[in-house]
Structures are given as C-alpha cells and as structure tokens.
Design an enzyme around this catalytic site. Structure first.
Site, PDB file in Angstrom:
ATOM      1  N   ASP A  80      32.731-138.349 -38.654  1.00 26.61           N
ATOM      2  CA  ASP A  80      31.730-139.161 -39.347  1.00 26.61           C
ATOM      3  C   ASP A  80      31.465-138.573 -40.725  1.00 26.61           C
ATOM      4  OD1 ASP A  80      31.407-140.695 -37.093  1.00 26.61           O
ATOM      5  OD2 ASP A  80      29.287-140.239 -36.802  1.00 26.61           O
ATOM      6  N   LYS A  93      31.496-148.759 -38.651  1.00 20.71           N
ATOM      7  CA  LYS A  93      30.832-149.297 -37.463  1.00 20.71           C
ATOM      8  C   LYS A  93      30.178-150.654 -37.727  1.00 20.71           C
ATOM      9  CE  LYS A  93      29.407-144.734 -35.683  1.00 20.71           C
ATOM     10  NZ  LYS A  93      30.213-144.569 -34.468  1.00 20.71           N
ATOM     11  N   GLY A 126      24.520-138.085 -31.497  1.00 23.27           N
ATOM     12  CA  GLY A 126      23.420-137.531 -32.284  1.00 23.27           C
ATOM     13  C   GLY A 126      22.558-136.541 -31.538  1.00 23.27           C
ATOM     14  N   ARG A 139      34.890-137.775 -17.133  1.00 20.49           N
ATOM     15  CA  ARG A 139      35.226-137.475 -15.725  1.00 20.49           C
ATOM     16  C   ARG A 139      35.220-138.740 -14.882  1.00 20.49           C
ATOM     17  NH1 ARG A 139      36.077-132.469 -13.982  1.00 20.49           N
ATOM     18  NH2 ARG A 139      35.110-130.694 -15.024  1.00 20.49           N
ATOM     19  N   GLY A 155      28.201-136.202 -28.823  1.00 19.81           N
ATOM     20  CA  GLY A 155      27.611-134.914 -28.462  1.00 19.81           C
ATOM     21  C   GLY A 155      28.492-133.706 -28.694  1.00 19.81           C
ATOM     22  N   GLY A 200      30.666-136.763 -34.596  1.00 14.88           N
ATOM     23  CA  GLY A 200      29.715-137.484 -35.431  1.00 14.88           C
ATOM     24  C   GLY A 200      28.842-136.521 -36.190  1.00 14.88           C
ATOM     25  N   SER A 201      27.681-136.221 -35.625  1.00  7.73           N
ATOM     26  CA  SER A 201      26.711-135.367 -36.303  1.00  7.73           C
ATOM     27  C   SER A 201      27.141-133.907 -36.291  1.00  7.73           C
ATOM     28  CB  SER A 201      25.362-135.507 -35.611  1.00  7.73           C
ATOM     29  OG  SER A 201      25.103-136.864 -35.324  1.00  7.73           O
TER      30      SER A 201
END
Lengths: 202, 292
Positions: free
Chosen positions: B22, B79, B151, B163, B212, B233-234
């Site tokens: 990102d 997005k 995030g 999983r 995450g 992402g973050s």
C-alpha cells in the site's frame, strides 16, 4: 555435450526467487525426458553444476533486487558469460539485456539487446496471439504476452527468432535465448523442448 | 476460457512470491518499487489511517492514482468500494493493472458485489473461507486474498482465514464425488468451482495473504501456511523505517523457508506499526465482516 539419452542427468535450474517458476518446472516435467532433472534455484550455491537455467517471468525490479541481495548477480553473470545456456522469459529477458530504457545499470548485463519495460502498456493491453518461431516445428504457437517488454534494438550477432507486427519477441545470441512472451502459461511444450535442444547443442 | 480472464489470472501468477505494498503518494511508491515490491496499491489512506479517520472511506482521487502509475514500472492496483460499479468503471478507464474490490473501504452495496466478469480489468477480492473465495471467483475475480483484519498489525485473522481456506480445499480434495453437491450447498459456492477445486486440490486463481502483516516473520508465516504472496498495507508506511522494513519483507517472502535469513532481515528494523487487539474493536470496526 551429451544426448540426454545416456545415464548422466541433464540438470536445468529454474530461478525461483519471484514469479512464474513453478509453471516452467511443470512444463519441463511434461516433456517426460528420463534424464532431465529440474531444480529450483534460490541461492548462489545452487547455481553450481547446472546444464542450463531458465529465468522466469515476474517483476524484473523485484527479481533484480533479490538476485543482488542474495549475492547471485556476479556468479550468474559469470556462468552465462562462460557459456551456460540460459532462457529468459519476460522479466528474465529484462535481466539479461545489456540495455534497459530508463535504467542506468542492467542487472546481468549479458545480451546485446536494449529493451523497454511494458512496451504494450498496462494489463489492459496484455494479449494472446499466434506466432511462428524458428526452431518450433508444426502449427503456429499460441503465446501469452503479460505487460510484456519490447526489444528496442539488437546487436549484430543477435538472431531474431520470432516477431509480432515487425517487433522482435524472441531472440538468440550464442548461449542466450529470450522471449518477451510466456510459453509456460500454455500447454505447449515445444518451447521447452526447443530450449533443451539448445542446451544439448552447446 | 475467456481470453481476458486467462490473461488476468496469468498476471496474478507473475506476482507470486512477491509483496504488494500500500502506498499513499509517489514518494512511497518509489520507495516500494526500489525495495522490490511486485506491485503497489495506490490509496489515499492506509487502513490504519482509515480506522483513525472514521467516516466513509471511498475510492482514491484518480489524479493521485495516475501520478503513481506514471512514477513506477511495476503493476499498479487501486481499491473500489464493494459493489461500486462506477468506481470500478473509473479505475478501468485510468488504465491501471488491477482493482481490489475491498472491504477496507466503506461498502457501497450491502447485498451484491460487482459483476467482475463484465470488466476487462482484473479484480482481486478478499475472502475469509473457501465459500467466499469461490463466490468471488464465480463473479469473475482473477485473484483472491485473505481478508485478515486490515490496519490492525494483528496477523491472527489472516492466519485464521488462510488456514480455513486450506483446510476446506484439503477436505474437498479427498471427498467422494457424490458429496460435492452437498458441500457446495454448505459452502454456498458454485458447484462447478467446487468440483474444480476437488479435482485439482487448489484454488483456480492465485491466493495471497492480506490484513495485519507487520513484520518479515508475519509475511514468512503466511507463506508457510500456503499463501502465494502477501499484501502489506499499513505494516510498512506506519512503521519507523519503511524502506528497510519493505525490503526485509520482500527478502523474507522470497526465501521464507530459510529461518536464518528471516532472522537476519528481522534485525534492527526499528519499531513496527503499533498494533490493535481484535477484542478492542467493536463489531462495526471489523472490516472483515463486510462482504457477502
């Protein structure tokens, strides 16, 4: 070198740092050659003892950085300059080229071609077409171009093996073959057979 | 198979073993590319910022996306809100490479996703389980990613989703043929895709991890669990030293089975993004529950 029919195995490495390495390995396996060993290459040590190597498609900037970081650029460049048979598809072609537009330094700096990334444009311009290629017998081959690079210029002893709309898409220079397209994304094993024949001829 | 859909699935295959990052501006896009990103996701706010800002989160300004497209040679993604067909039309018209129909943005439609088969441009969509993945593929998604919980810097949901998907694929692969229709009913998934997964033992498209991932070890974990690559992402641009962390994650993904390497690249990266415990999120703050 040897016929491929003897007892000594023919060992083909597929660079496996990023991109479409499994697809190449699967097509090599489908050739059904009894002495062919296919091995994934992720470190400099694994480059030793190969009879040929395939540099797969993927993102050339990412692959270049990974080769550099894992200390593979120098040994791989030396092996190729010493004659190791190599086939670069798409990103692999960019790694092999001596010239890359917009980039001061090329990664492996081996083949006398200058290339441009994303020659055709973004993903919306990716396409599938049929080509005739020197060394590929039989019907036209359906090949896949994904955000493909283009060959801007070629050195004197670079042979153009195939073109699309006058634009070279497959070239050979000594031990090096490059294709801007991805034969590994089709079911057609003729290009992999062609590479094995190339390896055996050197 | 439709030619464009094959090309779109094939582009995702070329991203395998890579990291999609990102980025919020040209400078970050260049840092990501130099660090070895396989693609960038252009968006105005990374998910952790979206959480802080609150309100409605929408498609980014097309001008910002175009500037990023012009600044890098790697693929550019962006997005759209779930179900927002006009945002999708707009992104397709910009000539970028991939659209993420993403739960990180506020959904535009609370019942229907985009008919992705109607577009030339490829789509990636999030999934929590195999049924959701196959519904999105049925709609035309050319690539799947776990939803995770974006995030948060907390990997637990991405692990749960990956999983689950892998377990369900393994179950189908050993299931007698006569049980597959009932399995399709339970999964709420198209029967033909259920049969395809049962035969091949794999998803018909590339499957990345997302939501995450904050450290090289997180990224290597998701690869060990069978992901084809990762989205971060973050985790990069909310950390102390984005360039170093970005490169460390790229190296860890490429050689995820080499623990000594993952240890080495995990060293001296500065502080990771500050994470969130899932228990501290209310139901309406959970992005993964968006989508149907």
């Amino acid at each position: 070198m040897h016929s491929g029919g003897g007892s000594k195995p023919l060992i083909i490495g597929v660079l496996a740092l990023q991109g479409g390495n499994l697809e190449h390995a699967a097509l090599l396996d489908r050739l059904g050659l009894p002495n062919l060993q296919v091995t994934a290459i992720r470190s400099a040590g694994e480059l030793e003892g190969l009879d040929g190597i395939i540099l797969p498609g993927g993102e050339s900037t990412a692959q270049g950085l990974l080769l550099e970081h894992f200390g593979m650029v120098e040994p791989l460049r030396q092996l190729i300059r010493d004659g190791l048979p190599v086939w670069g598809t798409c990103a692999g072609m960019i790694l092999l080229a001596k010239g890359v537009e917009g980039q001061a330094v090329s990664v492996l700096d081996c083949m006398d071609i200058t290339v441009r990334r994303n020659w055709y444009g973004s993903q919306l311009e990716s396409f599938i077409t049929e080509i005739a290629m020197e060394g590929i017998p039989g019907d036209l081959a359906e090949v896949v171009f994904i955000r493909a690079p283009g060959v801007v210029s070629t050195g004197v002893d670079v042979e153009v093996l195939a073109s699309v709309l006058g634009q070279p898409v497959a070239c050979r220079q000594r031990n090096m073959i490059v294709t801007a397209f991805h034969p590994e994304l089709t079911e057609d094993t003729r290009f992999h057979r062609f590479f094995i024949d190339h390896v055996l001829s050197l | 198979m439709n030619t464009q859909y094959k090309l779109n699935k094939d582009l995702a295959r070329m991203l395998k073993g890579g990291v999609i990052m990102d980025v919020m501006n040209v400078e970050q896009a260049k840092i990501a590319e130099a660090a070895g990103a396989s693609a960038v996701m252009a968006l105005e706010r990374i998910p952790s910022e979206i959480r802080k800002a609150g309100g409605v989160s929408r498609m980014s300004d097309p001008e910002m996306i175009i500037r990023i497209k012009d600044a890098v040679t790697i693929p550019v993604m962006a997005k759209v809100r779930i179900g927002h067909i006009v945002e999708a039309d707009i992104l397709q018209s910009l000539g970028i490479d991939y659209i993420d129909e993403s739960e990180v943005l506020t959904p535009a439609d609370d019942q229907y996703h985009i008919d992705k088969q109607a577009y030339k441009i490829p789509f990636v969509c999030g999934a929590r389980d195999l049924g959701e993945a196959l519904r999105r593929i049925g709609e035309g998604a050319a690539m799947i990613r776990t939803k995770g919980e974006a995030g948060t810097g907390n990997i637990v949901e991405a692990v749960r989703h990956q999983r689950k998907i892998q377990q369900q694929i393994a179950q189908l692969h050993t299931m007698p043929t006569e049980e597959l229709m009932s399995a399709a009913k339970d999964l709420q998934a198209p029967y033909d895709l259920v049969v395809e997964v049962a035969d091949s033992g794999a998803l018909p498209v590339v499957n990345f991890a997302a939501g995450g991932i904050a450290t090289p070890a997180d990224a290597a974990l998701m690869m060990r669990l069978g992901s084809d690559g990762v989205f971060v992402g973050s985790g990069i641009f909310a950390s102390e030293d984005p360039a170093a962390r970005a490169q460390a994650i790229v190296l860890a993904v490429a050689n995820y089975q080499d623990s000594q390497l993952v240890a080495k690249v995990s060293t001296g990266l500065g502080e990771a993004m500050r994470g969130l415990n899932l228990a501290d999120l209310s139901q309406d703050q959970r992005f993964a529950q968006r989508g149907w």
